[in-house]
Write an enzyme that holds these catalytic residues in place. Structure first.
Site, short mmCIF file in Angstrom:
data_model
loop_
_atom_site.label_atom_id
_atom_site.label_comp_id
_atom_site.label_asym_id
_atom_site.label_seq_id
_atom_site.Cartn_x
_atom_site.Cartn_y
_atom_site.Cartn_z
N CYS A 190 5.66 -0.25 6.99
CA CYS A 190 5.27 0.88 6.44
C CYS A 190 6.49 1.25 5.49
O CYS A 190 7.71 1.14 6.04
CB CYS A 190 4.92 1.88 7.26
N LEU A 191 6.29 1.57 4.33
CA LEU A 191 7.36 1.99 3.49
C LEU A 191 8.19 3.43 4.22
O LEU A 191 9.27 3.51 3.74
CB LEU A 191 6.99 2.19 2.08
N HIS B 81 -2.57 7.68 7.03
CA HIS B 81 -1.28 8.55 6.35
C HIS B 81 -2.08 9.71 5.84
O HIS B 81 -1.43 11.06 6.03
CB HIS B 81 -0.75 7.93 5.22
N GLN C 227 2.81 9.97 1.33
CA GLN C 227 4.13 9.61 1.49
C GLN C 227 5.21 9.97 0.24
O GLN C 227 6.43 9.64 0.74
CB GLN C 227 4.19 7.88 1.50
N HIS D 189 -4.66 1.53 7.29
CA HIS D 189 -3.21 2.08 7.47
C HIS D 189 -2.83 3.08 6.47
O HIS D 189 -2.50 4.19 6.90
CB HIS D 189 -2.19 0.75 7.23
N GLU D 190 -3.42 3.07 5.19
CA GLU D 190 -3.18 3.99 4.14
C GLU D 190 -3.89 5.31 4.34
O GLU D 190 -3.42 6.29 4.36
CB GLU D 190 -3.47 3.41 2.89
N GLY E 100 0.87 -1.05 0.08
CA GLY E 100 0.07 -0.17 -0.09
C GLY E 100 1.01 1.08 0.05
O GLY E 100 1.90 1.13 0.61
NI NI Z 1 2.37 3.16 5.69
#
Ligand code: NI
Length: 165
Positions: free
Chosen positions: A91-92, A137, A51, A133-134, A46
């Site tokens: 998470c990236l 963000h 991000q 989660h996304e 995701g």
């Molecule tokens: Ni994330």
């Protein structure tokens, strides 16, 4: 298509609240394609526009094993239907760290797709976690915010050390 640079915790830009997309233009569609390419290359399941330092309400996801079932969500809203689940999340923007977080099990998602068409669907399990989660963000929230202050500061220190190395 292009791969985009992903911001890393504790970059303050990750705390910015994203604004709604007024209209799904060809530029938005292009941005979504770039986000998907960036997510697949990372690799991740995701990615939120926040991000990549674009503060618009756009999320992409693909939790399939075959990596060929992409979701593109523009202006997503999440309604909790019920249940709770605990899963290890990563998470990236917080590379290398995985921690358990508790979230709703079943959700209903309303959003526009990458062509601007309305979509409504229900999700559970990993897809549900990923979308929650996304969408966090987009509010400037990270999964590390659900952890203890001590754990969060340990992660911040380790990432700072890695960045210097
Ligand atoms: Ni994330």
């Amino acid at each position: 298509m292009a791969q985009l640079n992903i911001l890393e915790f504790p970059d303050p830009r990750l705390r910015q609240k994203a604004l709604p997309v007024a209209r799904v233009t060809s530029r938005i569609t292009e941005l979504i394609d770039d986000m998907l390419e960036t997510m697949y290359a990372a690799p991740g399941i995701g990615l939120a526009a926040t991000q990549i330092d674009v503060h618009k309400r756009i999320v992409v996801a693909d939790v399939s094993e075959s990596r060929d079932h992409p979701y593109a969500l523009v202006n997503p809203t999440v309604q909790v239907l019920g249940g709770l689940q605990r899963r290890e999340e990563g998470c990236l923007s917080v590379p290398g760290f995985f921690e358990e977080v508790e979230r709703a099990e079943r959700i209903r998602v309303s959003a526009l797709d990458k062509l601007g068409n309305a979509q409504i669907f229900e999700a559970e399990g990993l897809l549900s976690v990923c979308i929650q989660h996304e969408c966090d963000h987009l509010e400037g929230r990270l999964f590390v915010d659900y952890l203890s202050t001590l754990k969060r500061s340990q992660i911040r220190k380790k990432l700072a050390k890695l960045a210097r190395a």
